[in-house]
Design an enzyme around this catalytic site. Structure first.
Site, PDB file in Angstrom:
ATOM      1  N   SER A 181       0.932  -1.532  -0.166  1.00  0.00           N
ATOM      2  CA  SER A 181       0.111  -0.013  -0.412  1.00  0.00           C
ATOM      3  C   SER A 181       0.759   2.118  -0.527  1.00  0.00           C
ATOM      4  O   SER A 181       1.681   1.550  -1.240  1.00  0.00           O
ATOM      5  CB  SER A 181      -0.679   0.075   2.020  1.00  0.00           C
ATOM      6  OG  SER A 181      -2.007   1.177   0.891  1.00  0.00           O
TER       7      SER A 181
ATOM      8  N   ASP B 280      -9.155  -5.650  -5.474  1.00  0.00           N
ATOM      9  CA  ASP B 280      -8.935  -4.302  -4.546  1.00  0.00           C
ATOM     10  C   ASP B 280      -9.583  -3.193  -4.782  1.00  0.00           C
ATOM     11  O   ASP B 280      -9.790  -2.625  -5.913  1.00  0.00           O
ATOM     12  CB  ASP B 280      -7.389  -4.017  -4.985  1.00  0.00           C
ATOM     13  CG  ASP B 280      -6.842  -3.065  -3.711  1.00  0.00           C
ATOM     14  OD1 ASP B 280      -7.563  -2.380  -3.197  1.00  0.00           O
ATOM     15  OD2 ASP B 280      -5.632  -3.338  -3.180  1.00  0.00           O
TER      16      ASP B 280
ATOM     17  N   HIS C  92      -7.980  -5.502  -0.556  1.00  0.00           N
ATOM     18  CA  HIS C  92      -6.330  -4.625  -0.784  1.00  0.00           C
ATOM     19  C   HIS C  92      -6.364  -6.115   1.009  1.00  0.00           C
ATOM     20  O   HIS C  92      -5.873  -4.935   1.548  1.00  0.00           O
ATOM     21  CB  HIS C  92      -6.782  -3.152  -0.400  1.00  0.00           C
ATOM     22  CG  HIS C  92      -5.670  -2.191   0.171  1.00  0.00           C
ATOM     23  ND1 HIS C  92      -5.323  -1.751  -1.275  1.00  0.00           N
ATOM     24  CD2 HIS C  92      -5.167  -1.766   0.866  1.00  0.00           C
ATOM     25  CE1 HIS C  92      -3.967  -0.981  -0.733  1.00  0.00           C
ATOM     26  NE2 HIS C  92      -4.458  -0.858   0.838  1.00  0.00           N
TER      27      HIS C  92
END
Length: 394
Positions: free
Chosen positions: A108, A156, A188
C-alpha cells in the site's frame, strides 16, 4: 527523521538485504509475518520490517493521507522520500550490502514509496516488489538491471488493479524489467498466494522466459529452414510464436535474419495462475483474461504483414494433436466457442480437447493473438523436424 525497525531474520554474514514497508496506519509488526514466510526462500538475507516515522492514529505513515488528492499526492511523496532513502541506505551501510543485492517490498503506502524510489537519480535497490501499490505519478525512466514486480488483487477497492496494469504498460514501454501478478478475488491485503508470488519473483534473475535468447534464436532459424524447405522464398516473412509458461515471445524476420523480438506477459501458466480460479474458467474469469491479453497484444503496435506463423511451443502441441500440425484461425475460434460453453456449465463441450487451466489459458492467448494480428493459420512443428530442416538450410 528516525524510523523504527523489526529484524525478522539475521544471518551471521548477510549477502542480501530485504526491507519491508507497511501501509498507512500500520506498523513494522504488521509486515513481520510476511518476512517470516519469506525467510526460508532467502536464508542469506537480512530481513527487516521498517516502521514509518510519522504517527497516524494507532499506527504510522510516511506521509499523511488526510485530504489527499491526485494532484497533491506527488508532493507529499516527494517530501517523505529523503527519509525513506535514508532508512534504506542506513541498513545497507550497517550490513555492507550494495543496492544491487537489496530488495524493497512495500504494501500500500509502503509500495508507493518503494515504487517512487525507482524514479530517483540513483539506484536504491536492485529489486522492488509492490503489493497493492501504485505510482504517485507515471514512471518516466527505467534503470538497467533493476527489476520491478507488481502483485495486486483484482478485487482491491482501495487501490484498484487498473493502476498496476497501467504501471506495467508504462514501465515496459520504457524498457524496464517489470512484471505483474494479478490475484483473483484478493482485496487490499495479502495472503498465501502473495507469498508464493514473491518467492517466485525472488528467484527470477531477469524477466521471466522459458527459453534463453540463444534457444529462441535457434528456434527461429529452425522454422525459417522449414519454411524454405516448403518452398517459401527467403524474402518472405516468417514469424515464430512461443507461448511459454511465463511469457509469450514473438520473433519476426525474413529468411534467417531476425528483425524484431517482443516479450509479453502472456505465458500459459502465468495466465492460468493470475486469472483462472476454476476449471473450466468462469465467463467472468475469461473476460478479465481477455482484457489483459488485449492490453498486452496492443504493445506490439500496428499490425504488419502477417506472413507465415510457426511455433515449437510445448504448450501448443496438445492442441496440434487435435487439429494436425497446422491449425486455422477458424478452428481455433471453434475451440474457443466450446471453452465459452464450458464456462456456462456445459462440461461436455470440451470433450476431446486438452483439459486444465493451463490449456485453457493457452487457447485464450492464441485466439486473441490470431484475431488481433491477422494470421490465418499456425503451424506447430516438431522440434526434431525443425532441427533437421534448420541444419539442412545452414
Amino acid at each position: 527523521m528516525k524510523t523504527q525497525a523489526l529484524i525478522v531474520q539475521s544471518p551471521a554474514v548477510p549477502k542480501q538485504l530485504v526491507l519491508l514497508f507497511h501501509g498507512v496506519g500500520s506498523s513494522a509488526q504488521n509486515m513481520a509475518p510476511l518476512g517470516h514466510a519469506l525467510a526460508p526462500h532467502m536464508p542469506e538475507a537480512l530481513i527487516v520490517s521498517v516502521q514509518a516515522p510519522e504517527a497516524a492514529g494507532p499506527g504510522w505513515q510516511w506521509f499523511s493521507v488526510q485530504g489527499i488528492t491526485e494532484a497533491s499526492r506527488p508532493a507529499r511523496v516527494a517530501a517523505a522520500m529523503p527519509g525513506f532513502v535514508h532508512a534504506v541506505r542506513q541498513w545497507q551501510q550497517a550490513v555492507a550490502v550494495e543496492p544491487a543485492h537489496t530488495t524493497l517490498i512495500g504494501f500500500s503506502q509502503g509500495a508507493i514509496m518503494a515504487l517512487e524510489c525507482t524514479q530517483l537519480d540513483a539506484t536504491l535497490a536492485g529489486r522492488v516488489i509492490a503489493l497493492s501499490g501504485r505510482f504517485a505519478h507515471p514512471p518516466h525512466l527505467a534503470r538497467e538491471g533493476q527489476r520491478i514486480h507488481l502483485i495486486h488483487g483484482d478485487a482491491d477497492a482501495v487501490m484498484p488493479l487498473r493502476g498496476a496494469v497501467d504501471a506495467l504498460a508504462q514501465l515496459q514501454s520504457l524498457g524496464a524489467t517489470a512484471t505483474l501478478d494479478r490475484l483473483p478475488g484478493l482485496g487490499h491485503g495479502f495472503d498465501a498466494r502473495v507469498v508464493d508470488a514473491i518467492a517466485r519473483r525472488l528467484k527470477d534473475a531477469s524477466a521471466p522466459q522459458d527459453r534463453s535468447p540463444a534457444e529462441l534464436t535457434a528456434d527461429f532459424a529452425a522454422v525459417a529452414g522449414l519454411a524454405s524447405a516448403e518452398g517459401l522464398h527467403m524474402a518472405d516473412r516468417t514469424t515464430l510464436l512461443h507461448i511459454g509458461d511465463e511469457q509469450l515471445v514473438l520473433i519476426s524476420g525474413q529468411g534467417q535474419q531476425i528483425e524484431t523480438t517482443h516479450h509479453l506477459d502472456l505465458g500459459a501458466a502465468r495466465m492460468a495462475r493470475d486469472f483462472f480460479r476454476h476449471d473450466p474458467p468462469t465467463a467472468h474469469e475469461i473476460e478479465q483474461a481477455i482484457d489483459f491479453t488485449e492490453d498486452q497484444i496492443m504493445r506490439l503496435g500496428p499490425r504488419q504483414d502477417a506472413g507465415r506463423l510457426w511455433s515449437l511451443s510445448a504448450n501448443l502441441r496438445p492442441w496440434a494433436e487435435v487439429s494436425g500440425s497446422t491449425m486455422s484461425v477458424e478452428t481455433i475460434e471453434l475451440w474457443f466457442e466450446r471453452l465459452a460453453l464450458a464456462a456456462q456449465g456445459r462440461a461436455d463441450a470440451l470433450d476431446g480437447l486438452p483439459r486444465g487451466s493451463k490449456a485453457a489459458a493457452t487457447l485464450l492467448v492464441l485466439r486473441e493473438f490470431m484475431h488481433h494480428r491477422g494470421h490465418p493459420s499456425l503451424t506447430v512443428a516438431q522440434a526434431r523436424q525443425a532441427l533437421a530442416a534448420g541444419s539442412a538450410s545452414a
